[in-house]
Design a protein around this motif. Structure first.
Motif, PDB file in Angstrom:
ATOM      1  N   VAL A  26       9.688  12.682  63.733  1.00  0.00           N
ATOM      2  CA  VAL A  26       9.854  13.480  62.515  1.00  0.00           C
ATOM      3  C   VAL A  26      10.054  12.557  61.317  1.00  0.00           C
ATOM      4  N   HIS A  29       6.816  11.107  60.274  1.00  0.00           N
ATOM      5  CA  HIS A  29       5.995  12.078  59.551  1.00  0.00           C
ATOM      6  C   HIS A  29       6.480  12.204  58.106  1.00  0.00           C
ATOM      7  N   PHE A  68       8.210  24.734  58.603  1.00  0.00           N
ATOM      8  CA  PHE A  68       8.057  24.788  60.047  1.00  0.00           C
ATOM      9  C   PHE A  68       6.611  25.108  60.419  1.00  0.00           C
ATOM     10  N   ALA A 110       4.786  21.887  60.205  1.00  0.00           N
ATOM     11  CA  ALA A 110       5.137  21.050  61.355  1.00  0.00           C
ATOM     12  C   ALA A 110       4.370  21.505  62.601  1.00  0.00           C
ATOM     13  N   GLU A 111       4.278  22.817  62.789  1.00  0.00           N
ATOM     14  CA  GLU A 111       3.520  23.335  63.931  1.00  0.00           C
ATOM     15  C   GLU A 111       2.054  22.945  63.841  1.00  0.00           C
ATOM     16  N   PHE A 140       4.004  19.767  66.276  1.00  0.00           N
ATOM     17  CA  PHE A 140       5.412  19.886  66.662  1.00  0.00           C
ATOM     18  C   PHE A 140       5.694  21.330  67.086  1.00  0.00           C
ATOM     19  N   ARG A 194       8.453  24.339  67.111  1.00  0.00           N
ATOM     20  CA  ARG A 194       9.531  24.632  66.148  1.00  0.00           C
ATOM     21  C   ARG A 194      10.859  24.047  66.617  1.00  0.00           C
ATOM     22  N   SER A 245      11.460  21.516  68.738  1.00  0.00           N
ATOM     23  CA  SER A 245      11.456  20.045  68.707  1.00  0.00           C
ATOM     24  C   SER A 245      11.550  19.529  67.277  1.00  0.00           C
ATOM     25  N   PHE A 246      10.783  20.144  66.386  1.00  0.00           N
ATOM     26  CA  PHE A 246      10.833  19.735  64.989  1.00  0.00           C
ATOM     27  C   PHE A 246      12.235  19.961  64.423  1.00  0.00           C
TER      28      PHE A 246
END
Length: 121
Positions: free
Chosen positions: A35, A38, A68, A71-72, A76, A78, A80-81
């Motif tokens: 993360v 990123h 989120f 991120a998906e 990722f 949700r 884990s992110f």
């Protein structure tokens, strides 16, 4: 659906050696590191020459936007992110500058902090 401009970025992401060698970074889990990397890739940098020295600095240190959903779309889950995000905030790399609206699909806006330098003290 329009392509996200972030998907067209080229070049490289800059991981400062001071961060890499810090206790805060060394304490992150793999998901925290992913993360953080990123978020680092979303950071813009500029180098200027001052006399005989080159100075490099962040040009958007308090304007890192992430949702989120985004991120998906990057692979990722949700949960884990969320775990990785919680870690990088707790370790002092970022703070939430502005909460987005989940219903409106507005992203949170994050800001870099230097609190990671105090990790473990």
């Amino acid at each position: 659906m329009a392509k996200d401009p972030e998907d067209r970025r080229t070049g490289f992401a800059r991981l400062e050696r001071e961060i890499l060698n810090s206790g805060a970074f060394m304490d992150l889990t793999k998901m925290g590191i992913l993360v953080l990397l990123h978020f680092i890739s979303l950071t813009n940098w500029k180098t200027e020459v001052h006399g005989k020295r080159k100075v490099t600095f962040k040009t958007n240190p308090d304007e890192i936007k992430m949702s989120f959903d985004k991120a998906e779309s990057k692979g990722f889950s949700r949960s884990s992110f969320n775990r990785g995000l919680t870690e990088i905030i707790e370790h002092g790399f970022f703070r939430i500058k502005q909460h987005g609206s989940g219903l409106q699909k507005d992203p949170n806006i994050y800001a870099w902090t230097d609190e990671w330098k105090k990790w473990g003290t």
